[in-house]
Design a protein around this motif. Structure first.
Motif, short mmCIF file in Angstrom:
data_model
loop_
_atom_site.label_atom_id
_atom_site.label_comp_id
_atom_site.label_asym_id
_atom_site.label_seq_id
_atom_site.Cartn_x
_atom_site.Cartn_y
_atom_site.Cartn_z
N LYS A 97 -37.97 39.64 -10.95
CA LYS A 97 -36.50 39.61 -10.89
C LYS A 97 -35.93 38.65 -11.93
CE LYS A 97 -36.10 40.53 -5.91
NZ LYS A 97 -35.56 40.00 -4.63
N PHE A 98 -35.05 39.16 -12.76
CA PHE A 98 -34.28 38.33 -13.68
C PHE A 98 -32.94 38.04 -13.03
CE2 PHE A 98 -37.33 40.35 -16.47
CZ PHE A 98 -37.63 39.37 -17.41
N VAL A 99 -32.64 36.75 -12.87
CA VAL A 99 -31.41 36.33 -12.20
C VAL A 99 -30.67 35.31 -13.06
CG1 VAL A 99 -32.48 36.69 -9.93
CG2 VAL A 99 -32.50 34.40 -10.96
N GLU A 100 -29.41 35.09 -12.76
CA GLU A 100 -28.67 34.00 -13.39
C GLU A 100 -29.20 32.69 -12.80
OE1 GLU A 100 -24.49 34.28 -13.03
OE2 GLU A 100 -24.30 35.97 -14.42
N THR A 101 -29.55 31.75 -13.68
CA THR A 101 -30.10 30.48 -13.21
C THR A 101 -29.12 29.75 -12.31
OG1 THR A 101 -31.43 30.30 -15.23
CG2 THR A 101 -31.12 28.29 -13.96
N LYS A 132 -28.56 32.50 -8.45
CA LYS A 132 -29.76 33.32 -8.32
C LYS A 132 -29.59 34.54 -7.43
CE LYS A 132 -32.89 29.63 -9.61
NZ LYS A 132 -33.97 28.70 -9.21
N SER A 133 -28.47 34.64 -6.74
CA SER A 133 -28.20 35.84 -5.96
C SER A 133 -27.76 36.99 -6.86
CB SER A 133 -27.12 35.57 -4.91
OG SER A 133 -25.90 35.22 -5.53
N ASN A 134 -27.41 36.67 -8.12
CA ASN A 134 -27.01 37.69 -9.08
C ASN A 134 -28.23 38.18 -9.85
OD1 ASN A 134 -25.62 39.41 -10.78
ND2 ASN A 134 -24.86 37.77 -12.11
N VAL A 135 -28.79 39.30 -9.41
CA VAL A 135 -29.97 39.88 -10.04
C VAL A 135 -29.53 40.85 -11.13
CG1 VAL A 135 -32.08 41.21 -9.67
CG2 VAL A 135 -31.24 39.68 -7.87
#
Length: 202
Positions: free
Chosen positions: A148-152, A155-158
């Motif tokens: 999964k790449f997420v906003e650091t 992290k709920s934004n995948v």
């Protein structure tokens, strides 16, 4: 002997063919312009073997089995297993990802602890099969992950999710260490993900 060698080769080849990587959601657009990607490894959801044992169950069963064969060996193995994540598996994954990027002359690195990076790759390790090696006969390890790449910062934004199933772990020649074979599965996962990024994002 020749027949055994052919069978062993087919087993390895079949395992290599079995790896499946699939985009579950999102796309690769966010990669453009990024020079650093933070990486986190998660093992909380890990199951092992065909029986889907928890890690605690697997370690208990394996250490007991080895101690029954040779007193103390199970305890030694347990320490090796516990150190494998930081010493073998995580580094193998990162090493192959960065090697593929460097060979393609891409100015992008994947590292742990990059809290300032805009995006984080979460490597959720969900299933491991250690494989086995007995002289000419062998069965590669298999590693299944959710990538999964997420906003650091959120992290709920995948932004991208990729599933990697049955990534094979093996080496030429004999490899009697379960932990080392598993490490090759992590290396294969990292290499395959990096190649997918190169193909889809650049």
């Amino acid at each position: 002997m020749k027949k055994i060698a052919i069978i062993a080769l087919l087993l390895v080849s079949g395992a290599t063919m079995a790896q499946k990587m699939k985009v579950k959601s999102g796309d690769f657009k966010f990669i453009q312009g990024q020079k650093e990607i933070n990486v986190e490894f998660v093992y909380e959801n890990l199951k092992l073997m065909k029986e889907n044992l928890t890690e605690a169950e697997y370690v208990k069963n394996r250490s007991t089995e080895l101690n029954e064969k040779t007193k103390g060996n199970g305890d030694i193995w347990k320490k090796k297993w516990e150190g494998s994540k930081e010493m073998i598996w995580n580094p193998k994954f990162l090493e192959l990802m960065n090697t593929v990027m460097t060979k393609d002359k891409k100015d992008m690195s994947f590292q742990e602890g990059l809290s300032s990076a805009k995006y984080t790759l979460i490597v959720d390790v969900v299933w491991i099969y250690p494989g086995w090696d007995v002289a000419m006969m062998k069965q590669p390890a298999k590693v299944t992950t959710v990538l999964k790449f997420v906003e650091t910062a959120n992290k709920s934004n995948v932004v991208l999710e990729v599933s990697s199933e049955n990534s094979p772990g093996d080496q030429w020649g004999s490899n009697f260490s379960n932990e080392s074979r598993i490490g090759e599965g992590f290396a294969k996962t990292g290499k395959s993900l990096a190649k997918m990024i190169l193909k889809e994002a650049f």
